[in-house]
Design an enzyme around this catalytic site. Structure first.
Site, PDB file in Angstrom:
ATOM      1  CG  ASN A  10      -1.715   1.250   1.372  1.00  0.00           C
ATOM      2  OD1 ASN A  10      -1.778   2.063   0.447  1.00  0.00           O
ATOM      3  ND2 ASN A  10      -2.360   1.426   2.519  1.00  0.00           N
ATOM      4  CE  LYS A  12      -0.050   3.307   4.741  1.00  0.00           C
ATOM      5  NZ  LYS A  12       0.137   3.401   6.185  1.00  0.00           N
ATOM      6  CG  HIS A  97      -5.708   1.925   5.269  1.00  0.00           C
ATOM      7  ND1 HIS A  97      -5.195   2.917   6.075  1.00  0.00           N
ATOM      8  CD2 HIS A  97      -4.723   1.016   5.095  1.00  0.00           C
ATOM      9  CE1 HIS A  97      -3.924   2.615   6.359  1.00  0.00           C
ATOM     10  NE2 HIS A  97      -3.625   1.466   5.779  1.00  0.00           N
ATOM     11  CD  GLU A  99      -2.732   5.622   6.665  1.00  0.00           C
ATOM     12  OE1 GLU A  99      -2.742   5.623   5.420  1.00  0.00           O
ATOM     13  OE2 GLU A  99      -1.828   5.090   7.342  1.00  0.00           O
ATOM     14  CD  GLU A 169      -3.090  -2.277   7.422  1.00  0.00           C
ATOM     15  OE1 GLU A 169      -1.978  -2.528   6.947  1.00  0.00           O
ATOM     16  OE2 GLU A 169      -3.733  -1.259   7.125  1.00  0.00           O
ATOM     17  N   GLY A 175       2.959   2.683  10.723  1.00  0.00           N
ATOM     18  CA  GLY A 175       3.876   3.802  10.528  1.00  0.00           C
ATOM     19  C   GLY A 175       4.604   4.229  11.793  1.00  0.00           C
ATOM     20  CB  SER A 214       5.811  -1.272  11.911  1.00  0.00           C
ATOM     21  OG  SER A 214       5.388   0.059  12.152  1.00  0.00           O
TER      22      SER A 214
HETATM   23  P1  13P Z   1       3.336   0.742   7.553  1.00  0.00           P
HETATM   24  O1  13P Z   1       3.867  -0.542   6.953  1.00  0.00           O
HETATM   25  O2  13P Z   1       4.028   1.972   7.038  1.00  0.00           O
HETATM   26  O3  13P Z   1       3.294   0.670   9.054  1.00  0.00           O
HETATM   27  O4  13P Z   1       1.806   0.897   7.059  1.00  0.00           O
HETATM   28  C1  13P Z   1       0.959  -0.180   7.209  1.00  0.00           C
HETATM   29  C2  13P Z   1      -0.293   0.083   6.464  1.00  0.00           C
HETATM   30  O5  13P Z   1      -1.080   0.935   6.844  1.00  0.00           O
HETATM   31  C3  13P Z   1      -0.537  -0.677   5.228  1.00  0.00           C
HETATM   32  O6  13P Z   1      -1.841  -0.490   4.774  1.00  0.00           O
END
Ligand code: 13P
Length: 256
Positions: A10, A12, A97, A99, A169, A175, A214
């Site tokens: 992903n 983003k 997601h 976010e 997640e 992140g 992560s």
């Molecule tokens: P990270 O791998 O940057 O922690 O993000 C995970 C994520 O949100 C994947 O959709």
């Protein structure tokens, strides 16, 4: 049917069309097609066509979009519909997601409508669920995740649920560099698995459940080896071609 493990990147809001093309050109020689693995890219919508073109010679690489609108078309400036994603060559759509939920205020009801829209267009929803740190500390992990799961899938037929993918997640691991341990991940994945089997019967055992938060080349193999972890959904570490290739090869013995 998805070959497991499922390795999903992903991106983003990273990698515009030129950077995305350069990434794919660097990545493909590092990653041999393997029948027993599924690799999926979720580029930003504006880079989708570039990634589609750059992976044309590699049908083993699958593509998805990071979000769609609940409606088919209309006056929704800046949005993309599931039909447009299908037309562009997507096979998967991330839905719910964290976010989208926590930064853009997407509700569980919207996630359910998006899943239904995605399936209507023959695409596969990757429904993301996960608790915040506050919810975990209050002991609500299970109830939050199960509520997001049941509501998100509520507008789908059992047949469509059997084709879907779930991503666990934990928000506190996204992140942050703070990864769930393989045991932490397995504990929640078992709860999700049991709920899926209750919902659609025995075939719920074959629905892939991905872990995200992560994930790095250093921890991917251990997470993929955890009970009920069928793949990973990766943000930051999927933005570097060598790191992403290492994650896509996680757990494979050298020489195989
Ligand atoms: P990270 O791998 O940057 O922690 O993000 C995970 C994520 O949100 C994947 O959709």
């Amino acid at each position: 049917m998805h070959q497991r493990p499922v390795l999903a990147a992903n991106w983003k809001m990273n990698l515009g069309p030129s950077a995305a093309t350069a990434f794919v050109r660097a990545f493909l020689p590092l990653h041999a097609a393997r029948d027993e693995r599924t690799v999926i890219f979720f580029p930003p919508a504006i880079s989708f066509a570039a990634v589609h073109a750059a992976t044309r010679a590699r049908p083993d690489i699958r593509l998805g979009v990071q979000n769609v609108h609940t409606d088919e078309k209309g006056a929704f400036t800046g949005e993309t519909s599931a039909g447009m994603a299908a037309d562009a060559g997507a096979s998967y759509v991330l839905v719910g997601h964290s976010e989208r939920r926590h930064v853009f205020g997407e509700t569980e009801a919207e996630s359910a409508r998006k899943c239904a829209r995605v399936v209507e267009h023959g695409l596969i929803p990757v429904l993301c669920v996960g608790e915040t740190i506050e919810q975990r500390e209050r002991g609500e992990t299970e109830s939050v995740v199960l509520h997001q799961l049941r509501t998100g899938l509520s507008a789908l037929t059992h047949e469509a649920v059997r084709e879907a993918i779930i991503a666990y997640e934990p928000v506190w691991a996204i992140g942050t560099g703070r990864t769930a341990t393989p045991d932490d991940a397995a504990a929640v994945h078992r709860v999700i698995r049991a709920a899926l089997v209750r919902l659609v019967g025995e075939s719920g055992a074959t629905i892939p459940i991905l872990y995200g938060g992560s994930v790095t080349p250093a921890n991917a193999a251990a997470l993929l080896a955890a009970d009920q972890v069928d793949g990973v959904l990766v943000g930051g570490a999927s933005l570097d071609a060598a790191n992403w290739a290492a994650i896509c090869a996680a757990g494979i013995e050298p020489g195989n």
